[in-house]
Design a protein around this motif. Structure first.
Motif, PDB file in Angstrom:
ATOM      1  N   LEU A  30       1.132   3.619 -28.719  1.00  0.00           N
ATOM      2  CA  LEU A  30       0.174   4.664 -29.118  1.00  0.00           C
ATOM      3  C   LEU A  30      -1.355   4.767 -28.948  1.00  0.00           C
ATOM      4  N   TYR A  31      -1.505   3.667 -28.514  1.00  0.00           N
ATOM      5  CA  TYR A  31      -3.516   3.589 -27.958  1.00  0.00           C
ATOM      6  C   TYR A  31      -3.057   4.251 -26.303  1.00  0.00           C
ATOM      7  N   ILE A  32      -1.809   3.432 -25.264  1.00  0.00           N
ATOM      8  CA  ILE A  32      -1.958   4.351 -24.652  1.00  0.00           C
ATOM      9  C   ILE A  32      -2.151   5.302 -24.360  1.00  0.00           C
ATOM     10  N   GLN A  33      -0.795   5.955 -25.126  1.00  0.00           N
ATOM     11  CA  GLN A  33      -0.365   7.196 -24.942  1.00  0.00           C
ATOM     12  C   GLN A  33      -1.364   7.986 -25.930  1.00  0.00           C
ATOM     13  N   GLU A  34      -1.813   7.746 -26.596  1.00  0.00           N
ATOM     14  CA  GLU A  34      -2.946   8.310 -26.677  1.00  0.00           C
ATOM     15  C   GLU A  34      -4.422   8.829 -25.865  1.00  0.00           C
ATOM     16  N   ASN A  35      -4.622   7.942 -25.081  1.00  0.00           N
ATOM     17  CA  ASN A  35      -5.706   7.361 -23.831  1.00  0.00           C
ATOM     18  C   ASN A  35      -5.213   8.806 -23.359  1.00  0.00           C
ATOM     19  N   CYS A  36      -4.050   8.354 -22.749  1.00  0.00           N
ATOM     20  CA  CYS A  36      -3.577   9.277 -21.658  1.00  0.00           C
ATOM     21  C   CYS A  36      -3.494  11.137 -22.088  1.00  0.00           C
ATOM     22  N   ALA A  37      -3.156  10.824 -22.818  1.00  0.00           N
ATOM     23  CA  ALA A  37      -3.461  12.494 -24.076  1.00  0.00           C
ATOM     24  C   ALA A  37      -4.954  13.200 -23.028  1.00  0.00           C
ATOM     25  N   ILE A  38      -5.976  11.677 -23.867  1.00  0.00           N
ATOM     26  CA  ILE A  38      -7.729  11.981 -23.737  1.00  0.00           C
ATOM     27  C   ILE A  38      -7.749  12.157 -22.402  1.00  0.00           C
ATOM     28  N   THR A  39      -7.096  11.949 -21.369  1.00  0.00           N
ATOM     29  CA  THR A  39      -7.733  11.583 -20.004  1.00  0.00           C
ATOM     30  C   THR A  39      -7.047  12.747 -19.413  1.00  0.00           C
ATOM     31  N   LEU A  40      -5.766  12.895 -19.926  1.00  0.00           N
ATOM     32  CA  LEU A  40      -5.494  14.529 -19.445  1.00  0.00           C
ATOM     33  C   LEU A  40      -6.267  16.073 -19.160  1.00  0.00           C
ATOM     34  N   LYS A  41      -6.768  15.441 -20.613  1.00  0.00           N
ATOM     35  CA  LYS A  41      -7.591  16.691 -21.520  1.00  0.00           C
ATOM     36  C   LYS A  41      -8.553  17.007 -20.176  1.00  0.00           C
ATOM     37  N   ARG A  42      -8.998  15.860 -20.096  1.00  0.00           N
ATOM     38  CA  ARG A  42     -10.827  15.121 -18.646  1.00  0.00           C
ATOM     39  C   ARG A  42     -10.696  15.936 -17.226  1.00  0.00           C
ATOM     40  N   LEU A  43      -9.299  15.867 -16.898  1.00  0.00           N
ATOM     41  CA  LEU A  43      -8.494  16.449 -16.178  1.00  0.00           C
ATOM     42  C   LEU A  43      -8.551  17.336 -15.668  1.00  0.00           C
ATOM     43  N   GLY A  44      -8.860  18.110 -16.821  1.00  0.00           N
ATOM     44  CA  GLY A  44      -8.207  19.649 -16.921  1.00  0.00           C
ATOM     45  C   GLY A  44      -6.432  19.718 -16.737  1.00  0.00           C
ATOM     46  N   GLU A  45      -5.954  19.010 -17.673  1.00  0.00           N
ATOM     47  CA  GLU A  45      -4.687  18.918 -17.936  1.00  0.00           C
ATOM     48  C   GLU A  45      -4.175  19.377 -19.450  1.00  0.00           C
ATOM     49  N   ALA A  46      -5.035  20.081 -20.050  1.00  0.00           N
ATOM     50  CA  ALA A  46      -4.879  20.187 -21.769  1.00  0.00           C
ATOM     51  C   ALA A  46      -3.598  20.761 -21.948  1.00  0.00           C
ATOM     52  N   ASN A  55       3.461  15.220 -29.704  1.00  0.00           N
ATOM     53  CA  ASN A  55       4.190  14.482 -29.518  1.00  0.00           C
ATOM     54  C   ASN A  55       4.177  13.326 -30.699  1.00  0.00           C
ATOM     55  N   LEU A  56       2.960  12.223 -30.379  1.00  0.00           N
ATOM     56  CA  LEU A  56       1.971  11.487 -31.378  1.00  0.00           C
ATOM     57  C   LEU A  56       2.250  12.211 -32.312  1.00  0.00           C
ATOM     58  N   ALA A  57       1.433  12.885 -33.228  1.00  0.00           N
ATOM     59  CA  ALA A  57       1.979  13.228 -34.318  1.00  0.00           C
ATOM     60  C   ALA A  57       3.019  13.121 -35.030  1.00  0.00           C
ATOM     61  N   HIS A  58       3.733  13.170 -34.420  1.00  0.00           N
ATOM     62  CA  HIS A  58       5.180  13.138 -35.298  1.00  0.00           C
ATOM     63  C   HIS A  58       5.344  11.518 -35.767  1.00  0.00           C
ATOM     64  N   MET A  59       4.987  11.081 -34.255  1.00  0.00           N
ATOM     65  CA  MET A  59       5.191   9.729 -34.112  1.00  0.00           C
ATOM     66  C   MET A  59       4.661   8.576 -35.065  1.00  0.00           C
ATOM     67  N   ASN A  60       3.304   9.147 -35.458  1.00  0.00           N
ATOM     68  CA  ASN A  60       2.142   8.140 -35.645  1.00  0.00           C
ATOM     69  C   ASN A  60       1.359   9.202 -36.522  1.00  0.00           C
ATOM     70  N   PRO A  61       2.473   9.331 -38.386  1.00  0.00           N
ATOM     71  CA  PRO A  61       1.819  10.863 -38.710  1.00  0.00           C
ATOM     72  C   PRO A  61       0.699   9.597 -39.591  1.00  0.00           C
ATOM     73  N   SER A  62       0.065   8.706 -39.390  1.00  0.00           N
ATOM     74  CA  SER A  62      -1.320   8.416 -40.225  1.00  0.00           C
ATOM     75  C   SER A  62      -2.921   8.465 -39.129  1.00  0.00           C
ATOM     76  N   ALA A  80      -4.120  22.897 -34.692  1.00  0.00           N
ATOM     77  CA  ALA A  80      -4.989  21.134 -34.693  1.00  0.00           C
ATOM     78  C   ALA A  80      -5.250  21.697 -36.804  1.00  0.00           C
ATOM     79  N   VAL A  81      -5.456  23.207 -36.446  1.00  0.00           N
ATOM     80  CA  VAL A  81      -5.638  23.337 -38.222  1.00  0.00           C
ATOM     81  C   VAL A  81      -4.630  23.355 -38.901  1.00  0.00           C
ATOM     82  N   GLU A  82      -3.133  23.492 -38.794  1.00  0.00           N
ATOM     83  CA  GLU A  82      -2.086  23.287 -39.442  1.00  0.00           C
ATOM     84  C   GLU A  82      -1.831  21.986 -39.541  1.00  0.00           C
ATOM     85  N   MET A  83      -2.171  20.954 -38.541  1.00  0.00           N
ATOM     86  CA  MET A  83      -1.778  19.687 -38.643  1.00  0.00           C
ATOM     87  C   MET A  83      -3.613  18.983 -39.114  1.00  0.00           C
TER      88      MET A  83
END
Length: 196
Positions: A30-46, A55-62, A80-83
């Motif tokens: 999950l740490y790798i997946q989350e960092n990938c998502a954050i970097t994708l956003k930084r690269l303009g792949e929002a 998907n991560l929210a479904h895999m890791n509700p905490s 974001a509001v719904e989550m």
């Protein structure tokens, strides 16, 4: 993953995306997946980052509090509001004050994500990058979404990037005017409350 971060800092988008895709393929951590998502956003792949965060929210509700804040910074306001609303017994946060404005925001998430993605990509194309983004100000009139750039950027360059972001979003997208969403640039300071 570290090679992907290094490639990002070397301003090599193709290599960074390749390394992060490789990291995701090698590990479902999950740490790798989350960092990938954050970097994708930084690269303009929002758009891709938003899908990963969902998907991560479904895999890791905490981790939904973190993911909802990351969705917010990517422009997926309603998601974001719904989550956030679905998190039981959460600690009050800045998001509580934002909820009414975000929920009433009259632009589809897809359009807001596209605007922010366009702004980040334009900054990248100008040989700079956004460390992160944040919802910086809001009221009943609208929302100010900021791209946070490196702290060592010169004033004249910051001004040029800010002007260029506004122009790029207005001219490159075939979606309605920005309406009550403003996107601006500012340099990183240690007082930022949010990093993702």
């Amino acid at each position: 993953m570290l090679e992907g971060i290094y490639a990002f800092l070397q301003h090599d988008k193709t290599e960074s995306l390749s390394k992060f895709r490789g990291a995701r393929a090698l590990s479902q951590d999950l740490y790798i997946q989350e960092n990938c998502a954050i970097t994708l956003k930084r690269l303009g792949e929002a758009e891709q980052a938003v899908q990963m965060l969902t998907n991560l929210a479904h895999m890791n509700p905490s981790g939904r509090m973190r993911y909802s804040l990351s969705l917010l910074t990517a422009g997926a306001y309603r998601m974001a509001v719904e989550m956030y609303r679905g998190i039981p017994k959460h600690t009050p946060s800045r998001m509580d004050n934002l909820l009414p404005v975000l929920w009433a925001f009259d632009t589809r998430d897809e359009d807001t994500i596209a605007r922010i993605q366009c702004a980040i990509q334009w900054v990248w194309d100008q040989n700079s990058y956004a460390l992160t983004t944040q919802v910086a100000a809001w009221d009943n009139e609208g929302i100010l979404h900021e791209l946070i750039l490196p702290g060592n950027i010169e004033d004249s360059r910051l001004d040029a990037l800010e002007w260029g972001v506004e122009r790029a979003v207005k001219t490159q997208l075939s979606i309605p005017e920005m309406g009550n969403l403003s996107i601006s640039c500012r340099r990183y300071t240690t007082t930022l409350q949010q990093v993702a």
